[in-house]
Design a protein around this motif. Structure first.
Motif, PDB file in Angstrom:
ATOM      1  N   ALA A 131      -6.589   2.579   1.445  1.00  0.00           N
ATOM      2  CA  ALA A 131      -5.946   1.302   1.760  1.00  0.00           C
ATOM      3  C   ALA A 131      -4.929   1.470   2.887  1.00  0.00           C
ATOM      4  O   ALA A 131      -4.883   0.667   3.833  1.00  0.00           O
ATOM      5  N   LEU A 132      -4.124   2.519   2.810  1.00  0.00           N
ATOM      6  CA  LEU A 132      -3.118   2.728   3.859  1.00  0.00           C
ATOM      7  C   LEU A 132      -3.751   3.026   5.206  1.00  0.00           C
ATOM      8  O   LEU A 132      -3.223   2.623   6.251  1.00  0.00           O
ATOM      9  N   ARG A 133      -4.878   3.696   5.216  1.00  0.00           N
ATOM     10  CA  ARG A 133      -5.532   4.002   6.488  1.00  0.00           C
ATOM     11  C   ARG A 133      -6.057   2.748   7.176  1.00  0.00           C
ATOM     12  O   ARG A 133      -6.298   2.755   8.388  1.00  0.00           O
ATOM     13  N   GLU A 134      -6.234   1.662   6.431  1.00  0.00           N
ATOM     14  CA  GLU A 134      -6.647   0.401   7.052  1.00  0.00           C
ATOM     15  C   GLU A 134      -5.538  -0.187   7.916  1.00  0.00           C
ATOM     16  O   GLU A 134      -5.805  -0.994   8.812  1.00  0.00           O
ATOM     17  N   HIS A 135      -4.299   0.218   7.670  1.00  0.00           N
ATOM     18  CA  HIS A 135      -3.165  -0.275   8.462  1.00  0.00           C
ATOM     19  C   HIS A 135      -3.024   0.596   9.713  1.00  0.00           C
ATOM     20  O   HIS A 135      -2.022   1.293   9.900  1.00  0.00           O
ATOM     21  N   ARG A 136      -4.014   0.527  10.572  1.00  0.00           N
ATOM     22  CA  ARG A 136      -4.057   1.418  11.724  1.00  0.00           C
ATOM     23  C   ARG A 136      -2.875   1.213  12.662  1.00  0.00           C
ATOM     24  O   ARG A 136      -2.395   2.159  13.293  1.00  0.00           O
ATOM     25  N   SER A 137      -2.394  -0.013  12.786  1.00  0.00           N
ATOM     26  CA  SER A 137      -1.262  -0.275  13.678  1.00  0.00           C
ATOM     27  C   SER A 137       0.009   0.417  13.185  1.00  0.00           C
ATOM     28  O   SER A 137       0.946   0.621  13.962  1.00  0.00           O
ATOM     29  N   GLN A 138       0.043   0.780  11.921  1.00  0.00           N
ATOM     30  CA  GLN A 138       1.233   1.389  11.331  1.00  0.00           C
ATOM     31  C   GLN A 138       1.067   2.875  11.019  1.00  0.00           C
ATOM     32  O   GLN A 138       2.058   3.616  11.011  1.00  0.00           O
TER      33      GLN A 138
ATOM     34  N   ASP B 143       0.813  -1.210   0.000  1.00  0.00           N
ATOM     35  CA  ASP B 143       0.000   0.000   0.000  1.00  0.00           C
ATOM     36  C   ASP B 143       0.846   1.260   0.000  1.00  0.00           C
ATOM     37  O   ASP B 143       0.484   2.250  -0.636  1.00  0.00           O
ATOM     38  N   PHE B 144       1.992   1.240   0.656  1.00  0.00           N
ATOM     39  CA  PHE B 144       2.905   2.366   0.544  1.00  0.00           C
ATOM     40  C   PHE B 144       3.492   2.453  -0.857  1.00  0.00           C
ATOM     41  O   PHE B 144       3.595   3.537  -1.426  1.00  0.00           O
ATOM     42  N   GLY B 145       3.859   1.323  -1.428  1.00  0.00           N
ATOM     43  CA  GLY B 145       4.625   1.336  -2.676  1.00  0.00           C
ATOM     44  C   GLY B 145       3.827   1.328  -3.956  1.00  0.00           C
ATOM     45  O   GLY B 145       4.256   1.920  -4.963  1.00  0.00           O
ATOM     46  N   MET B 146       2.651   0.656  -3.967  1.00  0.00           N
ATOM     47  CA  MET B 146       2.006   0.453  -5.269  1.00  0.00           C
ATOM     48  C   MET B 146       0.499   0.268  -5.225  1.00  0.00           C
ATOM     49  O   MET B 146      -0.091  -0.208  -6.204  1.00  0.00           O
ATOM     50  N   ALA B 147      -0.173   0.656  -4.164  1.00  0.00           N
ATOM     51  CA  ALA B 147      -1.620   0.448  -4.093  1.00  0.00           C
ATOM     52  C   ALA B 147      -2.374   1.249  -5.139  1.00  0.00           C
ATOM     53  O   ALA B 147      -3.435   0.828  -5.609  1.00  0.00           O
ATOM     54  N   GLY B 148      -1.848   2.416  -5.515  1.00  0.00           N
ATOM     55  CA  GLY B 148      -2.494   3.176  -6.578  1.00  0.00           C
ATOM     56  C   GLY B 148      -2.467   2.433  -7.895  1.00  0.00           C
ATOM     57  O   GLY B 148      -3.455   2.426  -8.644  1.00  0.00           O
ATOM     58  N   THR B 149      -1.349   1.779  -8.174  1.00  0.00           N
ATOM     59  CA  THR B 149      -1.237   0.969  -9.384  1.00  0.00           C
ATOM     60  C   THR B 149      -2.161  -0.236  -9.311  1.00  0.00           C
ATOM     61  O   THR B 149      -2.802  -0.599 -10.305  1.00  0.00           O
ATOM     62  N   VAL B 150      -2.245  -0.869  -8.145  1.00  0.00           N
ATOM     63  CA  VAL B 150      -3.157  -1.998  -7.983  1.00  0.00           C
ATOM     64  C   VAL B 150      -4.588  -1.573  -8.301  1.00  0.00           C
ATOM     65  O   VAL B 150      -5.310  -2.259  -9.035  1.00  0.00           O
ATOM     66  N   ALA B 151      -5.017  -0.425  -7.748  1.00  0.00           N
ATOM     67  CA  ALA B 151      -6.377   0.057  -8.003  1.00  0.00           C
ATOM     68  C   ALA B 151      -6.594   0.348  -9.478  1.00  0.00           C
ATOM     69  O   ALA B 151      -7.664   0.066 -10.026  1.00  0.00           O
ATOM     70  N   ALA B 152      -5.561   0.904 -10.144  1.00  0.00           N
ATOM     71  CA  ALA B 152      -5.677   1.157 -11.580  1.00  0.00           C
ATOM     72  C   ALA B 152      -5.799  -0.158 -12.359  1.00  0.00           C
ATOM     73  O   ALA B 152      -6.592  -0.265 -13.308  1.00  0.00           O
ATOM     74  N   LEU B 153      -5.038  -1.159 -11.944  1.00  0.00           N
ATOM     75  CA  LEU B 153      -5.087  -2.459 -12.624  1.00  0.00           C
ATOM     76  C   LEU B 153      -6.445  -3.126 -12.442  1.00  0.00           C
ATOM     77  O   LEU B 153      -7.042  -3.615 -13.414  1.00  0.00           O
TER      78      LEU B 153
END
Length: 244
Positions: free
Chosen positions: A198-205, A28-38
């Protein structure tokens, strides 16, 4: 199959993609935007995570097992935000990942199961300006992934036990690596909000990270500029490596 926008214009999305990383939130830090585009373009995307992130919090009030369960749940929720429901957890020890034959076999198994056209992963090369990118788990997982793509997943004589399990050889067409000498910039302007969600779902981080949206926007703006995209666009960058 639909199209995705890059710095060089539109390209056809692959039919199937597999992302292999070390920890929950790496994608999610590195490529979640690309995943969503795909996924928006009709590509089936699967995730493969070497660890469950059980060493990723200094709060010792949680056991490692509790933290692993928490981070798996966070990653599963984050995946849904970008259209992904297939996740494979390999269970290697967080903080002690080794690019050994066991990890190569485990990744090759997932490749044969998921049968992607493209595998996306982290870089094998340390970045001496950004130590976080160069976490040893990242480098080890990437090194094992490259070996799993070539030759392990395509060679029927490698890990013959996989054949006994019913996993036939599979050849990946391309590797897309993050974190090193990019030659493709994916326009994620339209999928940026999904990346943030997506990144906001990683609340622990990320719960204690100030101005997450602003920091991500700054990074993706800089990446877009480096790739020659128009002012105001946002991007993620990859090194595309032919694998056939």
């Amino acid at each position: 199959m639909g199209m995705i926008l890059t710095g060089e214009g539109e390209i056809e999305a692959p039919a199937r993609a597999l992302i292999v990383v070390a920890h929950p939130d790496d994608i999610d830090f590195g490529m979640a935007g690309t995943v969503a585009a795909l996924t928006s373009a009709g590509c089936h995307v699967a995730y493969c995570l070497a660890t469950s992130g059980e060493a990723g919090d200094d709060d010792m009030s949680h056991t490692s097992a509790e933290l692993a369960a928490m981070r798996q749940a966070e990653q599963t929720a984050a995946a849904k935000r970008v259209g992904v429901s297939e996740l494979h957890w390999l269970g290697h020890p967080d903080g002690m990942v080794v690019a050994d034959l066991g990890l190569r076999r485990d990744i090759a198994r997932v490749i044969r199961m998921s049968r992607p056209d493209v595998v996306l992963c982290q870089t094998t090369i340390p970045d001496w300006d950004r130590i976080y990118i160069s976490h040893p788990d990242h480098l080890a997982t990437a090194t094992a992934t490259l070996a799993a793509v070539y030759p392990d997943s395509r060679n029927p004589r490698t890990f013959p036990g996989l054949l006994d399990e019913g996993h036939k050889p599979h050849t990946v067409d391309e590797l897309w690596l993050i974190g090193t000498e990019p030659n493709r910039y994916i326009d994620i302007t339209d999928s940026f909000d999904a990346k943030v969600a997506a990144l906001r779902e990683h609340r622990s981080q990320t719960a204690d990270m100030e101005n997450l949206d602003g920091r991500l926007r700054e990074w993706c703006t800089d990446t877009a500029r480096a790739g020659g995209l128009a002012e105001g666009r946002l991007a993620e960058a990859f090194r595309v490596v032919p694998a056939v």
